[in-house]
Motif scaffolding. Structure first.
Motif, PDB file in Angstrom:
ATOM      1  N   MET A  35       0.809  -1.301   0.021  1.00  0.00           N
ATOM      2  CA  MET A  35       0.170  -0.145  -0.006  1.00  0.00           C
ATOM      3  C   MET A  35       0.882   1.315   0.036  1.00  0.00           C
ATOM      4  SD  MET A  35      -3.533   0.850   0.052  1.00  0.00           S
ATOM      5  CE  MET A  35      -3.960  -0.643   0.780  1.00  0.00           C
ATOM      6  N   SER A  36       0.938   1.956  -1.167  1.00  0.00           N
ATOM      7  CA  SER A  36       1.989   3.053  -1.140  1.00  0.00           C
ATOM      8  C   SER A  36       1.297   4.230  -0.951  1.00  0.00           C
ATOM      9  CB  SER A  36       2.525   2.985  -2.516  1.00  0.00           C
ATOM     10  OG  SER A  36       1.332   3.138  -3.665  1.00  0.00           O
ATOM     11  N   GLU A  37       0.090   4.429  -1.113  1.00  0.00           N
ATOM     12  CA  GLU A  37      -0.650   5.804  -0.702  1.00  0.00           C
ATOM     13  C   GLU A  37      -2.107   5.439   0.095  1.00  0.00           C
ATOM     14  OE1 GLU A  37      -1.608  10.114  -2.736  1.00  0.00           O
ATOM     15  OE2 GLU A  37      -0.839   8.597  -4.038  1.00  0.00           O
ATOM     16  N   VAL A  38      -2.362   6.420   0.618  1.00  0.00           N
ATOM     17  CA  VAL A  38      -3.781   6.097   1.301  1.00  0.00           C
ATOM     18  C   VAL A  38      -4.261   7.573   1.150  1.00  0.00           C
ATOM     19  CG1 VAL A  38      -5.357   6.032   3.276  1.00  0.00           C
ATOM     20  CG2 VAL A  38      -3.214   4.495   3.115  1.00  0.00           C
ATOM     21  N   ILE A  39      -5.526   7.869   0.246  1.00  0.00           N
ATOM     22  CA  ILE A  39      -6.028   9.055   0.115  1.00  0.00           C
ATOM     23  C   ILE A  39      -7.567   9.241   0.772  1.00  0.00           C
ATOM     24  CG2 ILE A  39      -7.016  10.365  -1.902  1.00  0.00           C
ATOM     25  CD1 ILE A  39      -5.300   8.069  -3.544  1.00  0.00           C
ATOM     26  N   LEU A  40      -7.694  10.227   1.715  1.00  0.00           N
ATOM     27  CA  LEU A  40      -8.613  10.324   2.436  1.00  0.00           C
ATOM     28  C   LEU A  40      -9.533  11.525   1.791  1.00  0.00           C
ATOM     29  CD1 LEU A  40      -6.956  10.942   5.979  1.00  0.00           C
ATOM     30  CD2 LEU A  40      -8.009   8.737   5.017  1.00  0.00           C
ATOM     31  N   LYS A  41     -10.937  11.186   1.878  1.00  0.00           N
ATOM     32  CA  LYS A  41     -11.846  11.887   1.173  1.00  0.00           C
ATOM     33  C   LYS A  41     -12.931  12.474   2.205  1.00  0.00           C
ATOM     34  CE  LYS A  41     -10.893  10.878  -3.640  1.00  0.00           C
ATOM     35  NZ  LYS A  41     -10.803  11.763  -4.749  1.00  0.00           N
ATOM     36  N   PRO A  42     -12.616  13.195   2.963  1.00  0.00           N
ATOM     37  CA  PRO A  42     -13.481  13.709   3.996  1.00  0.00           C
ATOM     38  C   PRO A  42     -14.584  14.547   3.188  1.00  0.00           C
ATOM     39  CG  PRO A  42     -11.695  15.165   4.468  1.00  0.00           C
ATOM     40  CD  PRO A  42     -11.299  14.046   3.136  1.00  0.00           C
ATOM     41  N   GLU A  43     -15.966  14.217   3.650  1.00  0.00           N
ATOM     42  CA  GLU A  43     -17.000  15.202   3.320  1.00  0.00           C
ATOM     43  C   GLU A  43     -17.708  15.892   4.369  1.00  0.00           C
ATOM     44  OE1 GLU A  43     -21.157  14.760   1.101  1.00  0.00           O
ATOM     45  OE2 GLU A  43     -19.635  13.413   0.335  1.00  0.00           O
ATOM     46  N   LEU A  44     -17.581  17.111   4.275  1.00  0.00           N
ATOM     47  CA  LEU A  44     -18.268  18.007   5.365  1.00  0.00           C
ATOM     48  C   LEU A  44     -19.436  18.981   4.957  1.00  0.00           C
ATOM     49  CD1 LEU A  44     -17.943  18.935   8.484  1.00  0.00           C
ATOM     50  CD2 LEU A  44     -15.809  20.453   7.712  1.00  0.00           C
ATOM     51  N   THR A  45     -20.420  19.059   5.601  1.00  0.00           N
ATOM     52  CA  THR A  45     -21.403  20.137   5.274  1.00  0.00           C
ATOM     53  C   THR A  45     -21.377  20.844   6.849  1.00  0.00           C
ATOM     54  OG1 THR A  45     -22.656  18.465   4.366  1.00  0.00           O
ATOM     55  CG2 THR A  45     -23.674  20.296   4.984  1.00  0.00           C
ATOM     56  N   ILE A  46     -20.948  22.377   6.410  1.00  0.00           N
ATOM     57  CA  ILE A  46     -20.999  23.249   7.523  1.00  0.00           C
ATOM     58  C   ILE A  46     -22.153  24.225   7.284  1.00  0.00           C
ATOM     59  CG2 ILE A  46     -18.441  23.026   7.823  1.00  0.00           C
ATOM     60  CD1 ILE A  46     -18.165  25.653   6.108  1.00  0.00           C
ATOM     61  N   CYS A  47     -22.423  24.809   8.647  1.00  0.00           N
ATOM     62  CA  CYS A  47     -23.506  25.685   8.480  1.00  0.00           C
ATOM     63  C   CYS A  47     -22.767  27.076   7.699  1.00  0.00           C
ATOM     64  CB  CYS A  47     -23.767  26.203   9.980  1.00  0.00           C
ATOM     65  SG  CYS A  47     -24.107  24.733  10.991  1.00  0.00           S
ATOM     66  N   VAL A  48     -23.746  27.545   7.241  1.00  0.00           N
ATOM     67  CA  VAL A  48     -23.524  28.965   6.305  1.00  0.00           C
ATOM     68  C   VAL A  48     -22.849  29.792   7.268  1.00  0.00           C
ATOM     69  CG1 VAL A  48     -24.499  30.736   5.097  1.00  0.00           C
ATOM     70  CG2 VAL A  48     -25.635  28.488   4.868  1.00  0.00           C
ATOM     71  N   ASP A  49     -23.043  30.287   8.355  1.00  0.00           N
ATOM     72  CA  ASP A  49     -22.256  31.060   9.021  1.00  0.00           C
ATOM     73  C   ASP A  49     -20.901  30.701   9.647  1.00  0.00           C
ATOM     74  OD1 ASP A  49     -23.204  29.297  10.683  1.00  0.00           O
ATOM     75  OD2 ASP A  49     -23.537  30.624  12.631  1.00  0.00           O
ATOM     76  N   GLU A  50     -20.526  29.371   9.185  1.00  0.00           N
ATOM     77  CA  GLU A  50     -19.312  29.115   9.531  1.00  0.00           C
ATOM     78  C   GLU A  50     -18.323  29.392   8.384  1.00  0.00           C
ATOM     79  OE1 GLU A  50     -17.669  27.780  12.171  1.00  0.00           O
ATOM     80  OE2 GLU A  50     -19.449  27.638  13.217  1.00  0.00           O
ATOM     81  N   GLN A  51     -16.918  29.517   8.383  1.00  0.00           N
ATOM     82  CA  GLN A  51     -16.012  29.905   7.608  1.00  0.00           C
ATOM     83  C   GLN A  51     -15.506  28.809   6.959  1.00  0.00           C
ATOM     84  OE1 GLN A  51     -13.207  32.207   9.235  1.00  0.00           O
ATOM     85  NE2 GLN A  51     -14.448  34.020   9.648  1.00  0.00           N
ATOM     86  N   GLU A  52     -15.436  28.730   5.538  1.00  0.00           N
ATOM     87  CA  GLU A  52     -14.736  27.643   4.753  1.00  0.00           C
ATOM     88  C   GLU A  52     -13.440  27.487   5.230  1.00  0.00           C
ATOM     89  OE1 GLU A  52     -14.396  25.365   0.301  1.00  0.00           O
ATOM     90  OE2 GLU A  52     -14.997  27.601   0.663  1.00  0.00           O
ATOM     91  N   ALA A  53     -12.545  28.575   5.411  1.00  0.00           N
ATOM     92  CA  ALA A  53     -11.132  28.537   5.743  1.00  0.00           C
ATOM     93  C   ALA A  53     -10.985  27.603   7.153  1.00  0.00           C
ATOM     94  CB  ALA A  53     -10.538  29.847   5.787  1.00  0.00           C
ATOM     95  N   LYS A  54     -11.722  28.142   8.218  1.00  0.00           N
ATOM     96  CA  LYS A  54     -11.710  27.511   9.265  1.00  0.00           C
ATOM     97  C   LYS A  54     -11.810  25.922   9.417  1.00  0.00           C
ATOM     98  CE  LYS A  54     -14.067  27.775  13.771  1.00  0.00           C
ATOM     99  NZ  LYS A  54     -15.200  28.267  14.732  1.00  0.00           N
ATOM    100  N   ALA A  55     -13.015  25.572   8.472  1.00  0.00           N
ATOM    101  CA  ALA A  55     -13.278  24.119   8.353  1.00  0.00           C
ATOM    102  C   ALA A  55     -12.158  23.373   7.794  1.00  0.00           C
ATOM    103  CB  ALA A  55     -14.467  23.838   7.370  1.00  0.00           C
TER     104      ALA A  55
END
Length: 89
Positions: A35-55
């Motif tokens: 196994m040479s690489e592991v790719i993580l694909k997190p999916e996150l739904t944040i509230c509109v009032d949250e900042q994408e940069a913070k997430a």
């Protein structure tokens, strides 16, 4: 990614949904498959009032603090998907 849950709580991130899929890449090295690489694909739904940069910062901190990520020798990369929700609890 239980590390994400702890980091998100520490940073008071409001989110509606979180999941993380992991994919592995096999390579043949010195005649052996590994196994040479592991790719993580997190999916996150944040509230509109949250900042994408913070997430994104929280996702990156979670990856760096992850016990499993720090325990394997293979390359680990993260490819997050962030969505926004109008309704958050």
């Amino acid at each position: 990614m239980t590390t994400f849950l702890a980091v998100a709580e520490n940073y008071h991130l409001k989110y509606e949904f979180f999941s993380c899929k992991a994919y592995g890449k096999l390579s043949k090295e010195s005649g052996k498959w590994m196994m040479s690489e592991v790719i993580l694909k997190p999916e996150l739904t944040i509230c509109v009032d949250e900042q994408e940069a913070k997430a994104l910062k929280i996702l990156e901190k979670s990856e760096k603090a992850c016990l499993i990520t720090n325990s394997i020798l293979s390359k680990v990369s993260i490819s997050p998907i962030i969505k926004f929700s109008e309704v958050c609890v």
